[in-house]
Design a protein around this motif. Structure first.
Motif, PDB file in Angstrom:
ATOM      1  N   UNK A 151     109.312  -9.362 -29.876  1.00 43.75           N
ATOM      2  CA  UNK A 151     109.737  -9.906 -28.582  1.00 43.75           C
ATOM      3  C   UNK A 151     111.251 -10.068 -28.528  1.00 43.75           C
ATOM      4  N   UNK A 152     111.836 -10.570 -29.614  1.00 42.53           N
ATOM      5  CA  UNK A 152     113.290 -10.737 -29.652  1.00 42.53           C
ATOM      6  C   UNK A 152     114.001  -9.387 -29.584  1.00 42.53           C
ATOM      7  N   UNK A 153     113.476  -8.401 -30.300  1.00 45.90           N
ATOM      8  CA  UNK A 153     114.080  -7.072 -30.276  1.00 45.90           C
ATOM      9  C   UNK A 153     114.005  -6.468 -28.881  1.00 45.90           C
ATOM     10  N   UNK A 154     112.899  -6.682 -28.191  1.00 40.32           N
ATOM     11  CA  UNK A 154     112.740  -6.166 -26.822  1.00 40.32           C
ATOM     12  C   UNK A 154     113.777  -6.768 -25.887  1.00 40.32           C
ATOM     13  N   UNK A 155     113.977  -8.074 -25.995  1.00 39.12           N
ATOM     14  CA  UNK A 155     114.968  -8.746 -25.143  1.00 39.12           C
ATOM     15  C   UNK A 155     116.375  -8.259 -25.481  1.00 39.12           C
ATOM     16  N   UNK A 156     116.667  -8.113 -26.769  1.00 39.75           N
ATOM     17  CA  UNK A 156     117.992  -7.650 -27.178  1.00 39.75           C
ATOM     18  C   UNK A 156     118.284  -6.250 -26.653  1.00 39.75           C
TER      19      UNK A 156
END
Length: 283
Positions: A151-156
């Protein structure tokens, strides 16, 4: 709660017998609708009586009150808190490990809720945290080892695409990136964010994490680090400078604490500066 024992008594006779035979009772809970005679019998035992209705809020308060009366009294509360503070200090948490450096006020109940409140004043050792090893097997340590979650990678990635579209073809001209994180004026939040920056390997050699993470108050060293960041941004067009305003819902006005940093006129006019407002508070 390990010493807590509850007994449910539903008839006047059993309650009366229990009152006469029990010397360990810390408190009684009386629901709405009990007879006055029964209430007088219970109150005559000389222990706290908690009266409650049938609502969820009343039930929550009742349970908290029961626990408050069953931990062994106010002296035990103070002793337990001091022991916890010392234990936290020995576990590399940012609190002193000496009991004489911890001030615990006498418990009080200003609203007569039967729930004691305690104020603890302790010293923090933020500078010393730099030399302390991170506790093993903590979520923070594991997250650094494993990298960002999906999820964090997607937002980044979404933020990166947005930034690229803002700059267009000029984005490829940047040769480096520098960042500055502003947080509200809380020592714990400052130390936590700075520690994560250091552990994640986002610092240059001999660079302090506290030059990358500052409070949004214009006191102490924060203005100095911000001005150093600003001076570099005004001179170096080949570097992308990113300001991350964490917990940006704090002081979100033109005269608020954050405005002088994130709305600096000179930086807002620069084509090599990006400001990211970050908050998990949905209002």
């Amino acid at each position: 709660g390990r010493h807590l024992q509850c007994t449910s008594l539903q008839t006047e006779k059993s309650i009366a017998d229990f009152c006469e035979s029990s010397c360990e009772t810390r408190c009684f809970v009386l629901f709405d609708g009990v007879s006055e005679e029964l209430k007088q019998k219970v109150e005559g035992v000389g222990v706290p009586v908690i009266c409650m209705g049938g609502g969820a809020v009343d039930l929550q308060l009742c349970l908290r009150s029961v626990l408050a009366h069953c931990v062994g009294g106010r002296e035990t509360i103070v002793a337990e808190i001091k022991e916890r503070c010392v234990r936290d200090g020995e576990s590399n948490l940012p609190i002193v490990a000496r009991e004489d450096a911890i001030d615990v006020m006498d418990p009080f109940d200003e609203r007569k809720t039967l729930v004691d409140k305690v104020i603890v004043t302790a010293q923090y050792r933020v500078p010393q945290l730099l030399s302390l090893p991170a506790p093993s097997h903590t979520p923070r340590e594991l997250s650094v080892v494993k990298g960002p979650s999906p999820e964090q990678a997607h937002v980044a990635e979404a933020l990166l695409r947005r930034t690229r579209s803002m700059f267009g073809s000029g984005f490829g001209a940047f040769k480096d990136v520098q960042f500055l994180i502003t947080v509200p004026n809380f020592t714990t939040l400052l130390a936590q964010t700075a520690s994560r920056v250091r552990t994640a390997g986002l610092l240059d050699p001999n660079e302090s994490e506290y030059s990358k993470v500052i409070t949004n108050w214009h006191v102490g060293s924060s203005p100095l680090h911000f001005n150093a960041f600003k001076e570099k941004a005004l001179k170096d067009d080949s570097t992308l400078f990113v300001i991350i305003a964490d917990e940006c819902h704090f002081g979100p006005t033109s005269t608020g604490a954050q405005s002088k940093f994130i709305n600096d006129p000179a930086l807002c006019d620069r084509s090599n500066v990006v400001v990211l407002l970050n908050s998990a508070t949905p209002f």
